[in-house]
Design a protein around this motif. Structure first.
Motif: not given
Length: 295
Positions: A68-83
């Motif tokens: 799902a992350a690969e479908k987000l509209p960006a070429k690169s990112f680092i997202i912090d969160g909780e699974m």
């Protein structure tokens, strides 16, 4: 020789400091504390990866979230969160985490609460409130396997009261203008809810210079220890009952380190009322409030 482009690296997370009561001034924003595993999603030229809080690559365990992350509209990112492992009502169910990671990873969800990098730009020196706005623009509507951690600004006491009533683990408060720095910082603080429940007393551990600790079980399983801070008369009654019910070994299985400690084990039959932090998987900051003998 062809240059190999470097991949984006995992960033050690910012860890909140635990406090007894939430901050009340208006320069704080407040989020639900999600009961799961801290995680970091990293996308770069070679695809997306998911890391644990300690920087281990857990992409295979979290593969649907990575896709799902690969479908987000960006070429690169680092997202912090909780699974998390959400129940049908959306509440995190920590006890389902291991099962879903092994068998049903498509039933996991990633709750995003910070954006550290986006399309070549390091955002850690920007205020949190701006990072969250850019995070929302990246992942909206954020209702499926990648979700967004909503927040309220100010009114920390009222937010905590609502979290308690909903039966959630606690809340995290963050200064709205805070920058992102790795390690434990008081720009983020967590306030956890308390619970009181009945536990089976397995024994009493006494160590010089420390309060006596009651070794506890719940639902037939070792649950941890709680400090015995009862009033003098009640404490004396408990000591007498422990002496009467002494046992050569624990009535339930306990970890080796606990079994090898200096503990007066007791036969089954004593229940204790214990105050403890909600959402912990063993008793933490727990105290014995009362005790009784089972009928």
């Amino acid at each position: 020789m062809r240059d190999v482009k470097e991949r984006l690296k995992f960033i050690k997370p910012l860890e909140p400091v635990q406090v007894e009561t939430p901050p009340v001034s208006d320069d704080w924003l407040h989020e639900i504390k999600y009961d799961g595993f801290r995680a970091q999603l990293v996308l770069d030229w070679a695809g997306a990866r998911a890391f644990s809080r300690n920087g281990h690559d857990w992409s295979q365990r979290y593969w649907p979230v990575v896709q799902a992350a690969e479908k987000l509209p960006a070429k690169s990112f680092i997202i912090d969160g909780e699974m998390i492992a959400p129940d049908p009502d959306g509440r995190p169910n920590f006890h389902e985490m291991h099962s879903r990671m092994t068998w049903n990873a498509e039933l996991l969800a990633f709750v995003a609460f910070d954006l550290l990098h986006l399309d070549g730009e390091d955002l850690r020196a920007q205020p949190l409130i701006e990072r969250k706005a850019r995070l929302w623009n990246l992942i909206k509507p954020a209702k499926d396997i990648i979700q967004y951690s909503d927040h309220v600004e100010g009114n920390g006491a009222a937010f905590f009261e609502a979290v308690e009533k909903m039966g959630l683990e606690g809340m995290v408060s963050k200064r709205r203008e805070s920058l992102y720095r790795s390690g434990k910082l008081d720009a983020w603080v967590k306030t956890k809810c308390w619970e009181v429940g009945d536990f089976e007393l397995l024994g009493i551990r006494r160590e010089p210079g420390k309060p006596a600790a009651a070794i506890m079980a719940r639902d037939g399983r070792y649950a941890g220890a709680a400090a015995v801070t009862l009033p003098a008369g009640l404490r004396e009654r408990l000591w007498q009952r422990v002496q009467q019910a002494k046992s050569a070994k624990p009535p339930r299985p306990v970890p080796t380190a606990v079994a090898g400690a200096d503990v007066d084990w007791v036969r089954p039959g004593i229940k204790a009322k214990v105050r403890f932090l909600r959402g912990e998987h063993k008793l933490r900051h727990a105290t014995v409030q009362d005790f009784r003998e089972e009928d």
